[in-house]
Motif scaffolding. Structure first.
Motif, PDB file in Angstrom:
ATOM      1  N   VAL A  91      65.470 -26.657  32.225  1.00 33.36           N
ATOM      2  CA  VAL A  91      66.768 -27.337  32.237  1.00 33.36           C
ATOM      3  C   VAL A  91      67.762 -26.563  33.094  1.00 33.36           C
ATOM      4  O   VAL A  91      68.519 -27.158  33.879  1.00 33.36           O
ATOM      5  CB  VAL A  91      67.302 -27.518  30.797  1.00 33.36           C
ATOM      6  CG1 VAL A  91      68.749 -28.006  30.821  1.00 33.36           C
ATOM      7  CG2 VAL A  91      66.445 -28.502  30.019  1.00 33.36           C
ATOM      8  N   LYS A  92      67.754 -25.243  32.979  1.00 34.24           N
ATOM      9  CA  LYS A  92      68.665 -24.432  33.796  1.00 34.24           C
ATOM     10  C   LYS A  92      68.353 -24.577  35.283  1.00 34.24           C
ATOM     11  O   LYS A  92      69.252 -24.606  36.121  1.00 34.24           O
ATOM     12  CB  LYS A  92      68.572 -22.962  33.376  1.00 34.24           C
ATOM     13  CG  LYS A  92      69.172 -22.671  32.010  1.00 34.24           C
ATOM     14  CD  LYS A  92      69.069 -21.213  31.639  1.00 34.24           C
ATOM     15  CE  LYS A  92      70.003 -20.360  32.451  1.00 34.24           C
ATOM     16  NZ  LYS A  92      70.054 -18.966  31.964  1.00 34.24           N
ATOM     17  N   LYS A  93      67.086 -24.706  35.607  1.00 31.05           N
ATOM     18  CA  LYS A  93      66.680 -24.808  37.009  1.00 31.05           C
ATOM     19  C   LYS A  93      67.025 -26.154  37.621  1.00 31.05           C
ATOM     20  O   LYS A  93      67.507 -26.226  38.764  1.00 31.05           O
ATOM     21  CB  LYS A  93      65.176 -24.552  37.118  1.00 31.05           C
ATOM     22  CG  LYS A  93      64.658 -24.572  38.552  1.00 31.05           C
ATOM     23  CD  LYS A  93      63.180 -24.226  38.602  1.00 31.05           C
ATOM     24  CE  LYS A  93      62.679 -24.208  40.049  1.00 31.05           C
ATOM     25  NZ  LYS A  93      61.234 -23.849  40.120  1.00 31.05           N
ATOM     26  N   TYR A  94      66.814 -27.239  36.849  1.00 30.10           N
ATOM     27  CA  TYR A  94      66.925 -28.575  37.437  1.00 30.10           C
ATOM     28  C   TYR A  94      68.165 -29.372  37.009  1.00 30.10           C
ATOM     29  O   TYR A  94      68.571 -30.282  37.718  1.00 30.10           O
ATOM     30  CB  TYR A  94      65.676 -29.399  37.080  1.00 30.10           C
ATOM     31  CG  TYR A  94      64.405 -28.836  37.648  1.00 30.10           C
ATOM     32  CD1 TYR A  94      64.151 -28.874  39.016  1.00 30.10           C
ATOM     33  CD2 TYR A  94      63.454 -28.256  36.826  1.00 30.10           C
ATOM     34  CE1 TYR A  94      62.980 -28.347  39.548  1.00 30.10           C
ATOM     35  CE2 TYR A  94      62.278 -27.727  37.345  1.00 30.10           C
ATOM     36  CZ  TYR A  94      62.042 -27.778  38.707  1.00 30.10           C
ATOM     37  OH  TYR A  94      60.890 -27.263  39.224  1.00 30.10           O
ATOM     38  N   CYS A  95      68.746 -29.047  35.856  1.00 35.35           N
ATOM     39  CA  CYS A  95      69.798 -29.912  35.315  1.00 35.35           C
ATOM     40  C   CYS A  95      71.119 -29.217  35.011  1.00 35.35           C
ATOM     41  O   CYS A  95      72.183 -29.822  35.172  1.00 35.35           O
ATOM     42  CB  CYS A  95      69.310 -30.590  34.029  1.00 35.35           C
ATOM     43  SG  CYS A  95      67.775 -31.526  34.202  1.00 35.35           S
ATOM     44  N   ASN A  96      71.070 -27.984  34.538  1.00 30.39           N
ATOM     45  CA  ASN A  96      72.283 -27.358  34.028  1.00 30.39           C
ATOM     46  C   ASN A  96      72.229 -25.843  34.232  1.00 30.39           C
ATOM     47  O   ASN A  96      71.910 -25.089  33.304  1.00 30.39           O
ATOM     48  CB  ASN A  96      72.453 -27.693  32.542  1.00 30.39           C
ATOM     49  CG  ASN A  96      73.762 -27.168  31.963  1.00 30.39           C
ATOM     50  OD1 ASN A  96      74.597 -26.623  32.672  1.00 30.39           O
ATOM     51  ND2 ASN A  96      73.939 -27.343  30.661  1.00 30.39           N
ATOM     52  N   PRO A  97      72.524 -25.363  35.434  1.00 25.72           N
ATOM     53  CA  PRO A  97      72.403 -23.925  35.732  1.00 25.72           C
ATOM     54  C   PRO A  97      73.344 -23.040  34.924  1.00 25.72           C
ATOM     55  O   PRO A  97      73.111 -21.834  34.814  1.00 25.72           O
ATOM     56  CB  PRO A  97      72.732 -23.850  37.224  1.00 25.72           C
ATOM     57  CG  PRO A  97      73.515 -25.089  37.523  1.00 25.72           C
ATOM     58  CD  PRO A  97      72.982 -26.140  36.601  1.00 25.72           C
ATOM     59  N   ASN A  98      74.386 -23.618  34.342  1.00 25.81           N
ATOM     60  CA  ASN A  98      75.359 -22.818  33.587  1.00 25.81           C
ATOM     61  C   ASN A  98      75.027 -22.703  32.102  1.00 25.81           C
ATOM     62  O   ASN A  98      75.776 -22.088  31.342  1.00 25.81           O
ATOM     63  CB  ASN A  98      76.760 -23.423  33.743  1.00 25.81           C
ATOM     64  CG  ASN A  98      77.233 -23.391  35.187  1.00 25.81           C
ATOM     65  OD1 ASN A  98      77.027 -22.410  35.888  1.00 25.81           O
ATOM     66  ND2 ASN A  98      77.855 -24.474  35.639  1.00 25.81           N
ATOM     67  N   LEU A  99      73.916 -23.282  31.677  1.00 30.61           N
ATOM     68  CA  LEU A  99      73.532 -23.242  30.266  1.00 30.61           C
ATOM     69  C   LEU A  99      73.278 -21.800  29.828  1.00 30.61           C
ATOM     70  O   LEU A  99      72.622 -21.039  30.526  1.00 30.61           O
ATOM     71  CB  LEU A  99      72.275 -24.084  30.057  1.00 30.61           C
ATOM     72  CG  LEU A  99      71.721 -24.174  28.635  1.00 30.61           C
ATOM     73  CD1 LEU A  99      72.719 -24.865  27.712  1.00 30.61           C
ATOM     74  CD2 LEU A  99      70.389 -24.944  28.652  1.00 30.61           C
ATOM     75  N   LYS A 100      73.784 -21.455  28.649  1.00 31.54           N
ATOM     76  CA  LYS A 100      73.630 -20.087  28.141  1.00 31.54           C
ATOM     77  C   LYS A 100      73.077 -20.110  26.718  1.00 31.54           C
ATOM     78  O   LYS A 100      73.544 -20.882  25.876  1.00 31.54           O
ATOM     79  CB  LYS A 100      74.985 -19.367  28.147  1.00 31.54           C
ATOM     80  CG  LYS A 100      74.910 -17.934  27.612  1.00 31.54           C
ATOM     81  CD  LYS A 100      76.287 -17.302  27.521  1.00 31.54           C
ATOM     82  CE  LYS A 100      76.198 -15.904  26.933  1.00 31.54           C
ATOM     83  NZ  LYS A 100      77.544 -15.302  26.719  1.00 31.54           N
ATOM     84  N   ILE A 101      72.076 -19.268  26.462  1.00 34.64           N
ATOM     85  CA  ILE A 101      71.621 -19.069  25.082  1.00 34.64           C
ATOM     86  C   ILE A 101      72.568 -18.064  24.450  1.00 34.64           C
ATOM     87  O   ILE A 101      72.555 -16.885  24.806  1.00 34.64           O
ATOM     88  CB  ILE A 101      70.176 -18.542  25.024  1.00 34.64           C
ATOM     89  CG1 ILE A 101      69.231 -19.430  25.822  1.00 34.64           C
ATOM     90  CG2 ILE A 101      69.714 -18.448  23.563  1.00 34.64           C
ATOM     91  CD1 ILE A 101      67.815 -18.885  25.921  1.00 34.64           C
TER      92      ILE A 101
END
Length: 253
Positions: A164-174
């Motif tokens: 998801v971080k690679k293709y859809c949402n690079p700013n996603l954080k765990i």
């Protein structure tokens, strides 16, 4: 503009729905404008706050483009909620179009200015619903049990998050992992905590300081369609969940 937080683990029974409801209710008690999104076809979160799931527009209708997001919000004493129902379980087969990963993000963009926080209760599976939740989110919180099976499941979850971080949402954080139904007096729990810290490092996140004790009162509160803070304010798990809310606020969430 609302911060969007997914509570996620593809393993069932880890306290995901309970954590979503308790954290969201805790934020509301702190004075924030809170919306919960039930993205689980079992609709347990919807039931736990007394929300309607049948004769009303649900997240299923929103994702299909048959209902407006703002018209699907239900007001409850616990927090605002968009409910789900069993129809959501067939969405993997129904939605095959290009860009289906972004449906939830687009739906939430229309109401994000009305809330401070939006919490998403994700299904216990790594499906298109989970991908939609991650694509729409700023943060992920991972509840897990202090057992070896939960640790095994984290690796699969990590792969989905990376995609998801690679293709859809690079700013996603765990944002972190929180141990639920935790008994600090057992040797196993202490050992698992050490392993969980190592896994958190691999995920480039952290194990949250707060742990959640097991409690029958939590389930009783859900059955009574009350928050844990209403049902049993002095219960150990209730105090733990409020400590978790305060820890998250201190971390800037």
């Amino acid at each position: 503009m609302a911060k969007v937080i997914s509570i996620s683990n593809q393993k069932g029974g880890v306290g995901k729905t309970t954590t979503t409801g308790a954290v969201a209710a805790g934020y509301k008690l702190k004075g924030y404008r809170v919306l919960c999104l039930d993205l689980d076809p079992q609709s347990n979160l919807s039931f736990s706050v007394g929300a309607e799931s049948e004769d009303c527009p649900t997240i299923y209708d929103i994702l299909k483009g048959e209902a407006k997001t703002s018209f699907s919000i239900q007001k409850t004493p616990s927090f605002d909620i968009i409910s789900s129902n069993i129809l959501l379980s067939g969405i993997e087969l129904e939605f095959t179009q290009t860009g289906r990963e972004f449906l939830l993000r687009e739906a939430l963009n229309t109401i994000k200015d009305k809330y401070d926080y939006i919490f998403i209760d994700t299904p216990p599976a790594l499906s298109i619903l989970t991908v939609n939740a991650f694509t729409a989110s700023d943060y992920i919180i991972i509840p897990m049990l202090a057992d070896i099976f939960s640790l095994q499941g984290i690796a699969q979850l990590s792969e989905t998050i990376d995609k998801v971080k690679k293709y859809c949402n690079p700013n996603l954080k765990i944002e972190g992992i929180v141990l639920t139904k935790f008994n600090k007096r057992t040797i196993l729990s202490r050992e698992i905590r050490g392993t969980a810290e190592l896994i958190a490092d691999e995920l480039k996140t952290s194990l949250l300081n707060t742990t959640i004790r097991a409690s029958v009162a939590v389930k009783e509160a859900q059955t009574s369609q009350k928050t844990v803070y209403e049902y049993s304010p002095k219960n150990g798990a209730t105090l733990d969940y409020m400590n978790l809310v305060e820890e998250l606020l201190e971390r800037g969430i």
